[in-house]
Scaffold this motif. Structure first.
Motif, PDB file in Angstrom:
ATOM      1  N   ASP B 211      29.375 -20.544  -4.015  1.00  0.00           N
ATOM      2  CA  ASP B 211      29.898 -19.524  -3.078  1.00  0.00           C
ATOM      3  C   ASP B 211      31.443 -19.635  -3.266  1.00  0.00           C
ATOM      4  O   ASP B 211      32.199 -18.540  -2.820  1.00  0.00           O
ATOM      5  N   TYR B 212      32.188 -20.835  -3.857  1.00  0.00           N
ATOM      6  CA  TYR B 212      33.536 -20.737  -4.003  1.00  0.00           C
ATOM      7  C   TYR B 212      33.973 -20.609  -5.585  1.00  0.00           C
ATOM      8  O   TYR B 212      35.051 -20.139  -5.718  1.00  0.00           O
ATOM      9  N   ILE B 213      33.089 -20.818  -6.459  1.00  0.00           N
ATOM     10  CA  ILE B 213      33.277 -20.489  -7.731  1.00  0.00           C
ATOM     11  C   ILE B 213      32.106 -19.412  -8.138  1.00  0.00           C
ATOM     12  O   ILE B 213      30.928 -19.925  -8.331  1.00  0.00           O
ATOM     13  N   VAL B 214      32.679 -18.229  -8.213  1.00  0.00           N
ATOM     14  CA  VAL B 214      31.402 -17.269  -8.368  1.00  0.00           C
ATOM     15  C   VAL B 214      31.205 -17.158  -9.830  1.00  0.00           C
ATOM     16  O   VAL B 214      32.017 -16.896 -10.717  1.00  0.00           O
ATOM     17  N   PRO B 215      29.916 -17.405 -10.422  1.00  0.00           N
ATOM     18  CA  PRO B 215      29.865 -17.566 -12.082  1.00  0.00           C
ATOM     19  C   PRO B 215      29.372 -16.221 -12.200  1.00  0.00           C
ATOM     20  O   PRO B 215      29.144 -15.298 -11.460  1.00  0.00           O
ATOM     21  N   ASP B 216      29.829 -15.977 -13.621  1.00  0.00           N
ATOM     22  CA  ASP B 216      29.278 -14.732 -14.321  1.00  0.00           C
ATOM     23  C   ASP B 216      27.775 -14.521 -14.619  1.00  0.00           C
ATOM     24  O   ASP B 216      27.054 -13.458 -14.421  1.00  0.00           O
ATOM     25  N   ARG B 217      27.223 -15.614 -14.795  1.00  0.00           N
ATOM     26  CA  ARG B 217      25.850 -15.867 -15.023  1.00  0.00           C
ATOM     27  C   ARG B 217      25.336 -17.350 -14.617  1.00  0.00           C
ATOM     28  O   ARG B 217      25.888 -18.181 -14.390  1.00  0.00           O
ATOM     29  N   VAL B 218      23.972 -17.166 -14.241  1.00  0.00           N
ATOM     30  CA  VAL B 218      23.252 -18.449 -13.723  1.00  0.00           C
ATOM     31  C   VAL B 218      22.011 -18.482 -14.350  1.00  0.00           C
ATOM     32  O   VAL B 218      21.126 -17.691 -14.921  1.00  0.00           O
ATOM     33  N   HIS B 219      21.978 -19.938 -15.090  1.00  0.00           N
ATOM     34  CA  HIS B 219      20.675 -20.370 -15.688  1.00  0.00           C
ATOM     35  C   HIS B 219      20.004 -21.485 -14.773  1.00  0.00           C
ATOM     36  O   HIS B 219      20.460 -22.225 -14.275  1.00  0.00           O
ATOM     37  N   VAL B 220      18.621 -21.478 -14.886  1.00  0.00           N
ATOM     38  CA  VAL B 220      17.917 -22.354 -14.337  1.00  0.00           C
ATOM     39  C   VAL B 220      17.252 -23.234 -15.412  1.00  0.00           C
ATOM     40  O   VAL B 220      16.337 -22.801 -16.133  1.00  0.00           O
ATOM     41  N   LEU B 221      17.308 -24.578 -15.152  1.00  0.00           N
ATOM     42  CA  LEU B 221      17.335 -25.519 -16.155  1.00  0.00           C
ATOM     43  C   LEU B 221      16.033 -26.511 -15.524  1.00  0.00           C
ATOM     44  O   LEU B 221      16.209 -27.110 -14.449  1.00  0.00           O
ATOM     45  N   ILE B 222      14.759 -26.259 -15.943  1.00  0.00           N
ATOM     46  CA  ILE B 222      13.722 -27.120 -15.327  1.00  0.00           C
ATOM     47  C   ILE B 222      12.905 -27.614 -16.679  1.00  0.00           C
ATOM     48  O   ILE B 222      12.783 -26.963 -17.626  1.00  0.00           O
ATOM     49  N   GLY B 223      12.798 -28.974 -16.484  1.00  0.00           N
ATOM     50  CA  GLY B 223      11.877 -29.799 -17.665  1.00  0.00           C
ATOM     51  C   GLY B 223      12.467 -29.555 -18.995  1.00  0.00           C
ATOM     52  O   GLY B 223      12.098 -29.493 -19.996  1.00  0.00           O
ATOM     53  N   GLY B 224      14.004 -29.686 -18.949  1.00  0.00           N
ATOM     54  CA  GLY B 224      14.527 -29.479 -20.542  1.00  0.00           C
ATOM     55  C   GLY B 224      14.616 -28.426 -21.086  1.00  0.00           C
ATOM     56  O   GLY B 224      14.981 -28.203 -22.290  1.00  0.00           O
ATOM     57  N   VAL B 227      14.529 -21.835 -17.846  1.00  0.00           N
ATOM     58  CA  VAL B 227      13.440 -21.168 -17.577  1.00  0.00           C
ATOM     59  C   VAL B 227      13.599 -19.647 -17.158  1.00  0.00           C
ATOM     60  O   VAL B 227      12.976 -18.713 -17.030  1.00  0.00           O
ATOM     61  N   LYS B 228      14.742 -19.424 -16.593  1.00  0.00           N
ATOM     62  CA  LYS B 228      15.323 -18.253 -15.915  1.00  0.00           C
ATOM     63  C   LYS B 228      17.047 -18.179 -16.055  1.00  0.00           C
ATOM     64  O   LYS B 228      17.442 -18.924 -15.717  1.00  0.00           O
ATOM     65  N   SER B 229      17.357 -16.775 -16.381  1.00  0.00           N
ATOM     66  CA  SER B 229      18.774 -16.570 -16.288  1.00  0.00           C
ATOM     67  C   SER B 229      18.836 -15.303 -15.403  1.00  0.00           C
ATOM     68  O   SER B 229      18.161 -14.275 -15.497  1.00  0.00           O
ATOM     69  N   GLY B 230      19.970 -14.982 -14.906  1.00  0.00           N
ATOM     70  CA  GLY B 230      20.434 -13.968 -14.139  1.00  0.00           C
ATOM     71  C   GLY B 230      21.871 -14.060 -13.528  1.00  0.00           C
ATOM     72  O   GLY B 230      22.570 -14.800 -14.104  1.00  0.00           O
ATOM     73  N   GLY B 231      22.194 -13.040 -12.778  1.00  0.00           N
ATOM     74  CA  GLY B 231      23.624 -12.899 -12.241  1.00  0.00           C
ATOM     75  C   GLY B 231      23.721 -13.840 -11.175  1.00  0.00           C
ATOM     76  O   GLY B 231      22.987 -14.827 -10.718  1.00  0.00           O
ATOM     77  N   PRO B 232      24.927 -13.826 -10.613  1.00  0.00           N
ATOM     78  CA  PRO B 232      25.025 -14.437  -9.423  1.00  0.00           C
ATOM     79  C   PRO B 232      24.267 -14.594  -8.228  1.00  0.00           C
ATOM     80  O   PRO B 232      23.843 -15.669  -7.759  1.00  0.00           O
ATOM     81  N   ALA B 244      10.749 -24.761  -6.734  1.00  0.00           N
ATOM     82  CA  ALA B 244       9.210 -24.587  -7.212  1.00  0.00           C
ATOM     83  C   ALA B 244       8.925 -23.156  -7.453  1.00  0.00           C
ATOM     84  O   ALA B 244       8.063 -23.260  -8.274  1.00  0.00           O
ATOM     85  N   SER B 245       9.533 -22.201  -6.654  1.00  0.00           N
ATOM     86  CA  SER B 245       8.944 -20.913  -7.068  1.00  0.00           C
ATOM     87  C   SER B 245       9.267 -20.509  -8.555  1.00  0.00           C
ATOM     88  O   SER B 245       8.628 -19.920  -9.209  1.00  0.00           O
ATOM     89  N   VAL B 246      10.608 -20.951  -8.897  1.00  0.00           N
ATOM     90  CA  VAL B 246      11.048 -20.368 -10.530  1.00  0.00           C
ATOM     91  C   VAL B 246      10.023 -21.250 -11.382  1.00  0.00           C
ATOM     92  O   VAL B 246       9.367 -20.704 -12.292  1.00  0.00           O
ATOM     93  N   GLN B 247       9.682 -22.491 -11.014  1.00  0.00           N
ATOM     94  CA  GLN B 247       9.094 -23.554 -11.797  1.00  0.00           C
ATOM     95  C   GLN B 247       7.607 -22.693 -11.811  1.00  0.00           C
ATOM     96  O   GLN B 247       6.953 -22.602 -13.030  1.00  0.00           O
ATOM     97  N   ALA B 248       6.949 -22.472 -10.977  1.00  0.00           N
ATOM     98  CA  ALA B 248       5.805 -21.808 -10.811  1.00  0.00           C
ATOM     99  C   ALA B 248       5.498 -20.613 -11.582  1.00  0.00           C
ATOM    100  O   ALA B 248       4.482 -20.115 -12.444  1.00  0.00           O
ATOM    101  N   ALA B 249       6.640 -19.828 -11.542  1.00  0.00           N
ATOM    102  CA  ALA B 249       6.672 -18.371 -12.331  1.00  0.00           C
ATOM    103  C   ALA B 249       6.819 -18.590 -13.764  1.00  0.00           C
ATOM    104  O   ALA B 249       6.306 -18.030 -14.902  1.00  0.00           O
ATOM    105  N   ALA B 250       7.543 -19.644 -14.028  1.00  0.00           N
ATOM    106  CA  ALA B 250       7.725 -20.064 -15.484  1.00  0.00           C
ATOM    107  C   ALA B 250       6.753 -20.640 -16.268  1.00  0.00           C
ATOM    108  O   ALA B 250       5.790 -20.940 -16.312  1.00  0.00           O
TER     109      ALA B 250
END
Lengths: 496, 250
Positions: B211-224, B227-232, B244-250
């Protein structure tokens, strides 16, 4: 006869920076015949043109020594020493004389050893007006002891204006025999221990200091000890007397050439503080420590003791021990005067195969006497580091207090740290505190520093200096900077 | 220009595989966030990038401004302009904070061929930066992180970052254990450095910091793995629906 060939500097270049003081000076020397017997004792006494009482004193010490056995209780090991296979007297042929006539080769030696420039200028015989030092930083008076003799003493005349005596002890024997006779052996008697007895029999030179009543010594006094000749031992004797209400700060430094053989250094230092007097005694001990495999190096078997004879007197020992193959040394305070104060601040490093068994004794005899002991032991390589200390409180020492803190730092997993504190308290109103810690330079500390851009060596230096901070801050400024660098150099290659 | 490029990076700790093939590219001037549950390999990734011993790279590559990052010693990475803000800053007893910071800064300056700052020059610079970060000056006098509260330790990391002026900072869960005021100070410190010449990788468990440091990109790291990348907006989604939802989708 100026003479003398070039200094041999090869050893230094081969070992690249490890021990920078390992060169040897080629200079014509006078030796006593090898070995130790009554004749040698007489030879030394004669060389020094000593009065009969001192020869008798030496001979008594020699007789005691012959009956004594080497102490074996320290946690150090070394092959038997053949006391007959060494020279007990070695001196540059050109005897001590006025400062501007000192052999240039000796001057170069001290220059190379990095004695601060202002002293060098004076050693080299710069005109006396520089001596006054208006607007300059405070000068340091130096007594330079080369093997068995003092080769130069600076600022003697300036100090004499305040009645301060600062000279080689051999000169004090001639010029101030009453003072020497009154105090010599009064703190460390001839038969005190094996090495003290040996020293009493064959001591050759060392410094003598007398600070008269109420005088605050206007500059730091220092002695720089240098072992140069092969197969010799150095047996210096230092005697410092601070008369009532006086104050003095004294520094000593020491180095030796790198050799495969072990050389013996068995010194005795006696300090006497009378009523309200203060003596601050600082040592940066950097004798050659031997090579990485433990070949060569100095055996530093030293007896240092202070007597706080007067009420409210104070003696403070600060030592940074980085050198020597073996260190056996316990600078101590006998707190005789009521309200007298003893302090011991120590950093001892053992790297490679170095062994150190060092600590202090605080003997509380007077009322309300206080002592503080802060010991920092650092072990690296295969070094073995032992703190051995005694705090003894006599029944009469009511309300005496001691605080002891012993910290050990380990670098690597093949070194050892040991703490052996003895506490003997016979006084119900006394208070004794002891704290001890052992820690390791943690991998996360090193990584943290390196991730900020520090090299491994710099990181170790920073962490070690942090560990020793309480002791280093007790050193006079110039010495503190030198000591910090020395700590880092001593630990080079200890991690990684 | 690419600041950091990671391809197929695998790594293990004590023989246990943690990173299972990371691909990540951070262009110069961008701030990316990596989010993930506990044990997903977030801290391992930051340590591998900073060169910590015991974090064994078993495959793949990482380049920093075109240089082979994995071939460099930790201090060389720092000299190249990489900074890691530690999740658990380390205590250095007896080492004054000012002395530590100046030693580090001068080591970096020397590696860049610049002259050392003396004590006065350094103090002037440090005081300036501390004022900007609303930090009390006595933090310079204390031992490095010794007796610091959790929040103070993190602020000290940000101060180091501000002084050392890296080209890229990795912030490893810098928000953990911070109250909202401390969080703001830390975020302000990072935002102050943001610009076309500064990149950052913000590793966090929670969306809160972002909320305070708005990123250009966000990546989701699961199990090394990422698994998913996107905007803020991806951070907001995760906050709402959990990993869990991302994990299930991946």
């Amino acid at each position: 006869m100026p003479a003398v060939t070039e200094t041999i500097d090869t050893v230094q270049s081969v070992t690249e920076g490890a021990y920078k003081w390992g060169f040897q000076t080629d200079i014509e020397m006078d030796f006593a015949p090898k070995g130790l017997n009554e004749d040698i004792v007489r030879f030394i006494s004669k060389k020094k043109n000593e009065p009969e009482w001192l020869l008798e004193w030496r001979l008594k010490a020699f007789a005691l020594w012959k009956k004594m056995e080497e102490p074996r209780w320290a946690a150090v090991s070394y092959p038997p020493i053949d006391y007959q296979d060494a020279y007990y007297y070695a001196a540059p042929k050109e005897g001590p004389k006025s400062l501007d006539e000192v052999d240039p080769e000796l001057l170069r030696t001290y220059e190379k050893l990095g004695i601060p420039l202002k002293e060098q200028a004076w050693l080299a015989g710069v005109s006396p007006q520089q001596e006054g030092g208006e607007g300059r930083s405070m000068p340091i008076a130096v007594d330079a002891v080369f093997d068995s003799v003092s080769v130069a003493t600076t600022f003697k005349e300036r100090l004499a204006k305040d009645g301060i005596i600062f000279c080689p002890i051999s000169e004090a024997v001639q010029d101030h025999p009453d003072l020497v006779r009154q105090y010599l052996g009064s703190v460390v008697p001839q038969g005190d221990n094996f090495y003290a007895a040996l020293n009493s029999a064959v001591f050759t030179d060392g410094s003598f200091v007398y600070i008269p009543k109420g005088v605050r010594c206007p500059m730091e006094l220092s002695t720089y000890f240098r072992i140069n000749a092969k197969s010799t031992g150095q047996f210096e004797r230092t005697l410092i007397i601070a008369d009532a209400g006086s104050h003095v700060s004294y520094l000593e430094g020491c180095t030796a050439p790198m050799r495969d053989e072990n050389q013996l250094h068995a010194a005795v230092v006696e300090l006497v503080a009378l009523d309200d007097a203060t003596i601050k005694y600082s040592t940066v001990q950097n004798w050659y420590p031997g090579d990485a495999e433990g070949r060569g190096g100095i055996y530093n078997f030293v007896t240092k003791r202070a007597q706080c004879r007067g009420a409210r007197s104070k003696v403070s020992w600060t030592q940074v021990e980085t050198g020597s193959a073996i260190t056996w040394k316990y600078p101590s305070c006998i707190l005789l005067g009521d309200d007298s104060v003893g302090e011991f601040y120590s950093v001892a490093i053992t790297n490679n195969r170095q062994q150190a068994d060092t600590g202090t004794k605080m003997i509380h005899l007077g009322k309300r006497t206080t002592s503080t002991i802060v010991s920092k032991g650092i072990s690296a390589g295969r070094g073995q580091n032992t703190y051995r200390g005694l705090v003894r409180i006599a029944p009469a020492a009511s309300a005496a207090r001691n605080f002891t803190q012993c910290d050990s730092l380990l670098i690597g997993d093949q070194c050892g740290a040991h703490t052996v504190p003895y506490i003997e308290n016979r006084c119900i109103s006394a208070k004794v505190e002891h704290e001890a810690t052992t820690s390791r330079i943690a991998e996360d500390q090193l990584f943290y520093c390196r991730s900020r851009g520090l090299t491994q060596e710099d990181a170790v230096g920073l962490i070690v200096n942090g560990f020793c901070r309480e002791v280093l801050k007790e050193l006079p400024m110039e010495f503190a900077v030198e000591a910090q660098k020395l700590l880092q150099i001593s630990l080079e290659g200890s991690v990684g | 220009m690419t600041m950091l490029k990671i391809e197929g990076l695998t790594a293990e700790v004590d023989g246990k595989p943690i990173l299972q093939g990371i691909d990540l590219e951070i262009p110069l001037g961008e701030l990316h966030a990596i989010m993930g549950p506990n044990g997903s390999g977030k801290s391992t990734l930051s340590y591998v990038l900073a060169g910590r011993e015991g974090y064994e790279v078993t495959g793949g590559s990482a380049t920093f401004a075109g240089q082979d990052l994995l071939a460099m010693e930790p201090e060389q990475r720092a000299a190249a302009g990489l900074f890691l803000a530690f999740q658990y800053p380390v205590e250095l007893p007896g080492v004054g904070n000012a002395n530590f910071l100046r030693t580090a800064l001068n080591a970096l300056r020397r590696s860049r061929g610049e002259s050392d700052l003396d004590a006065m020059q350094f103090l002037k610079l440090a005081r300036e930066r501390m004022r900007a970060l609303h930090m009390p000056e006595d933090m310079l006098k204390r031992g490095v992180n010794v007796g610091f509260s959790g929040g103070e330790k993190k602020r000290n990391e940000v101060l180091q970052m501000a002084l050392l002026g890296p080209r890229m900072a990795i912030l490893d869960e810098t928000d953990s254990g911070l109250d909202i005021d401390a969080l703001r100070i830390v975020a302000d410190g990072v935002n102050a450095l943001r610009g076309p010449e500064f990149s950052a990788l913000v590793i966090t468990h929670y969306q809160r910091l972002l909320d305070y440091i708005v990123p250009d990109r966000v990546h989701v790291l699961i199990g090394g793995r990422i698994v998913k990348s996107g905007g803020p907006e991806l951070a907001q989604e995760l906050e709402a629906s959990g990993y869990a939802s991302v994990q299930a989708a991946a």
